[in-house]
Design an enzyme around this catalytic site. Structure first.
Site, mmCIF file in Angstrom:
data_model
loop_
_atom_site.group_PDB
_atom_site.id
_atom_site.type_symbol
_atom_site.label_atom_id
_atom_site.label_comp_id
_atom_site.label_asym_id
_atom_site.label_seq_id
_atom_site.Cartn_x
_atom_site.Cartn_y
_atom_site.Cartn_z
ATOM 1 N N ARG A 1 -5.178 14.997 0.931
ATOM 2 C CA ARG A 1 -3.990 14.457 1.583
ATOM 3 C C ARG A 1 -2.941 14.202 0.513
ATOM 4 N NH1 ARG A 1 -5.019 9.092 4.994
ATOM 5 N NH2 ARG A 1 -5.680 8.464 2.910
ATOM 6 N N ASN B 1 7.363 -12.627 12.774
ATOM 7 C CA ASN B 1 8.010 -12.067 13.969
ATOM 8 C C ASN B 1 6.991 -11.366 14.860
ATOM 9 O OD1 ASN B 1 7.521 -9.737 12.565
ATOM 10 N ND2 ASN B 1 9.592 -8.907 12.739
ATOM 11 N N LYS C 1 7.319 -2.542 -3.261
ATOM 12 C CA LYS C 1 6.540 -3.569 -3.966
ATOM 13 C C LYS C 1 7.008 -3.678 -5.432
ATOM 14 C CE LYS C 1 4.352 -4.885 -0.524
ATOM 15 N NZ LYS C 1 4.278 -6.282 -0.087
ATOM 16 N N ASN D 1 3.383 -6.986 13.659
ATOM 17 C CA ASN D 1 2.086 -6.306 13.482
ATOM 18 C C ASN D 1 0.961 -7.341 13.522
ATOM 19 O OD1 ASN D 1 0.245 -4.303 12.976
ATOM 20 N ND2 ASN D 1 0.510 -4.396 10.746
ATOM 21 N N TYR E 1 6.843 2.809 0.309
ATOM 22 C CA TYR E 1 6.131 1.532 0.432
ATOM 23 C C TYR E 1 5.813 0.948 -0.945
ATOM 24 C CZ TYR E 1 2.266 -1.707 0.669
ATOM 25 O OH TYR E 1 1.467 -2.799 0.465
ATOM 26 N N SER F 1 0.628 -4.911 -4.487
ATOM 27 C CA SER F 1 -0.386 -3.925 -4.098
ATOM 28 C C SER F 1 -0.728 -3.021 -5.266
ATOM 29 C CB SER F 1 0.183 -3.086 -2.955
ATOM 30 O OG SER F 1 -0.550 -1.902 -2.783
ATOM 31 N N ALA F 2 -1.936 -2.492 -5.253
ATOM 32 C CA ALA F 2 -2.344 -1.510 -6.256
ATOM 33 C C ALA F 2 -1.467 -0.258 -6.213
ATOM 34 C CB ALA F 2 -3.801 -1.124 -6.047
ATOM 35 N N THR F 3 -0.755 -0.061 -5.101
ATOM 36 C CA THR F 3 0.113 1.125 -5.021
ATOM 37 C C THR F 3 1.236 1.089 -6.058
ATOM 38 O OG1 THR F 3 1.456 0.066 -3.334
ATOM 39 C CG2 THR F 3 -0.236 1.591 -2.570
ATOM 40 N N ASN G 1 -6.438 2.781 7.904
ATOM 41 C CA ASN G 1 -7.348 2.607 6.784
ATOM 42 C C ASN G 1 -8.761 2.988 7.185
ATOM 43 O OD1 ASN G 1 -5.229 -0.039 6.304
ATOM 44 N ND2 ASN G 1 -5.509 1.451 4.679
#
Lengths: 376, 376
Positions: A314, A25, A162, A28, A158, A134-136, A209
């Site tokens: 953070r 779409n 995943k 991004n 996020y 993802s590693a997340t 990033n």
């Protein structure tokens, strides 16, 4: 096509083994990236290229919203039952911080759309999927380097999207083990750009990033006088966070290996604990680089004299995220040979050749529109 | 309205404090149950009932599919922004075994529909929700009785849909802590029926749960000569599985307490570890009954001479699932005083008064239909 998808499509085109159908779409991503991918593939054709080779460079690019079930069904209907061999599902929102602010948008786009995609795939007997994880999913991992057997425990919405998608896909494979097969690729930190300088990352707004941010600082798109480093008191060699960066071209090639592993000659599912043909692989280099090492590498690549200041940690940052890449190496034949110098050089090559990225605002698909096909 | 929802609506009506709006596609419920609930409420009106009291017995019953975003939006639009105080979300598929066979259907109906509902609630500034969760979120719990602090680790796709929904709702509460508040109610095993015999469980097909199965055997709807008992070698007093049964009327009242806990005078969120106003509560009695104890209790209630045979353990069964109900008692004032004899008596009363349930096949909402309002 955002960074990863454009490089994956490039890798697919390069083999001339695939007919690529893209669904996007352009939330991004810029349609131009796909035109460039098609162009690179055509430029690479030998003078005596066959008609079939030429045909393989044509990308069917659908402007279509994955959240819109009817639109996606229309695309699958175009190719008919069993008309699509498999799906590489890379479409997702991916900003960790933003996901805590607008979680429902993330759950709708990343989970709701995946459920709907899987249902339509099933309707059209398209039952092979490579999923971008993802590693997340590991959250704060108990062991470094991280093996795939680590429990999944994401911290951000996020990351949770995943985990949920992997869970759903695995359950689908369990329910119909002779029909479905799936691989989940857990990306660590993709970096760099294609060495041609024709495709690369063009972030929406300020880069989230580290590497794109450093690149934007060097080219003057981000005018901060200093880079803010989030904490220098972590239990790492220089006190800053350590991540596992791999070249995006290497990462993209992992998707080819994954597609082959879904094919008839594959044995990757032989070792599955149940008869479900589902497996997850880390895609990383297996060693980490600290924030300060990255700044230093980008200084060498760009010649830009970065200043930085250390501010507080953070929320949500983990000291170290480094893949154990053994399984992907052994079972998929995956490796990520390109080093940090190359990643930084290629990133800077892309940035200097495209100081404003693909240029202009992205074309966003109007809601409810019929999907449209462009053959590139 | 399936078993729980019809009893919850009855409990709401009984207080005359609420205007009930029902959204149901009648997949697993009969429209007649709602008519009966409205009837019970009207019959209970005193002769001198005020117009407001009379109005409170009218249920706005929408035939509407929760998976269809536009349909649900139409219902919310009917009442306007801020027009609905809160939502009790009980709509879900709930058969553990079936969920392993058709997981996507479960993820779409239980997770996809919940994401969409939450988005529409947000659009219409309706930001209070009571969510129907389940003891299945605990999977095989490490400690019995089970406190709410137990990690969630569901085994079946059904249980995972409940974990995902709780996760999503909690993230929504975290993102907008001054706007959203939510309670998740983790049901143990609801049993029985309203003592009037007017509403009760009318399972779609063969009953999946023990008590309705025993009841159907006694009334002759299920003609098995013997009850199959899945394993008698569990580490429990008589070797059969132990569950925490509570009367469905008690369970329903828990929803009233939950609504009050979302109101302005509530302190249940004071002890939340973050500022997210989200909390989960077990709704159970806090002590368990074995399969054989249940058979014995139903024998006494029905006079039916049950035979049983012990066959092998069933995949996925946990020896013991018993709630630690301390938190719900302390913070919500919840208890489930009705005993096993009462549950069995009320179930049998319902069954004998309605030997074929509500009668006739369910009316299923045609896909894509406009939601329709019936005022009952």
């Amino acid at each position: 096509m955002a960074l990863i998808a454009s490089h994956v499509i490039f890798a697919l085109q390069e083999t001339r083994r695939f007919k690529v159908i893209s669904i996007d779409n352009h939330h991004n991503s810029h349609p131009k990236s796909l035109q460039r991918v098609a162009q690179i593939a055509r430029d690479a054709l030998p003078p005596n290229a066959s008609e079939q080779d030429k045909e393989s460079t044509v990308i069917d690019a659908w402007t279509c919203d994955l959240r819109n079930r009817e639109q996606v069904r229309n695309v699958f209907e175009h190719y008919g039952k069993d008309g699509i061999w498999g799906v590489i599902h890379i479409a997702a929102y991916k900003a960790v911080g933003e996901s805590s602010e607008i979680p429902l948008t993330y759950y709708e786009n990343n989970v709701g759309a995946t459920i709907s995609l899987l249902q339509i795939m099933s309707e059209y007997d398209c039952t092979r999927i490579v999923y971008s994880s993802s590693a997340t999913v590991y959250g704060t991992p108990p062991v470094i380097p991280i093996p795939e057997t680590t429990r999944m425990k994401a911290d951000s919405p996020y990351g949770k999207t995943k985990v949920m998608d992997e869970t759903i896909i695995e359950d689908v494979c369990s329910a119909e083990p002779t029909r479905w097969s799936a691989l989940s690729l857990r990306y660590f930190n993709p970096a760099g750009a294609h060495p041609s300088g024709l495709i690369g990352e063009d972030p929406l707004g300020r880069p989230m990033n580290l590497l794109p941010l450093l690149s934007h600082m060097a080219i003057g798109l981000v005018k901060d006088s200093k880079l803010q480093v989030f904490g220098q008191d972590y239990p790492t060699p220089d006190g800053t966070c350590v991540r596992d960066y791999l070249h995006v071209v290497d990462l993209a090639k992992g998707h080819l290996l994954a597609l082959d592993a879904l094919g008839p000659d594959s044995h990757v599912f032989d070792t599955c604990p149940t008869n479900a043909r589902f497996k997850a692989y880390n895609l990383g280099k297996g060693h980490g680089m600290s924030v300060l090492e990255m700044v230093d590498a980008m200084r060498k690549a760009t010649g830009f004299d970065y200043k930085y200041e250390v501010i507080g940690r953070r929320h949500g940052d983990v000291p170290e995220l480094v893949a154990d890449p053994t399984l992907a190496r052994k079972e998929l034949g995956f490796n990520a040979p390109q080093d940090l110098v190359t990643m930084c050089r290629d990133l800077w090559n892309w940035q200097t050749k495209n100081p404003k990225g693909y240029g202009g605002p992205d074309e966003v698909l109007p809601a409810g529109a019929t999907p449209t096909l462009h053959q590139l």
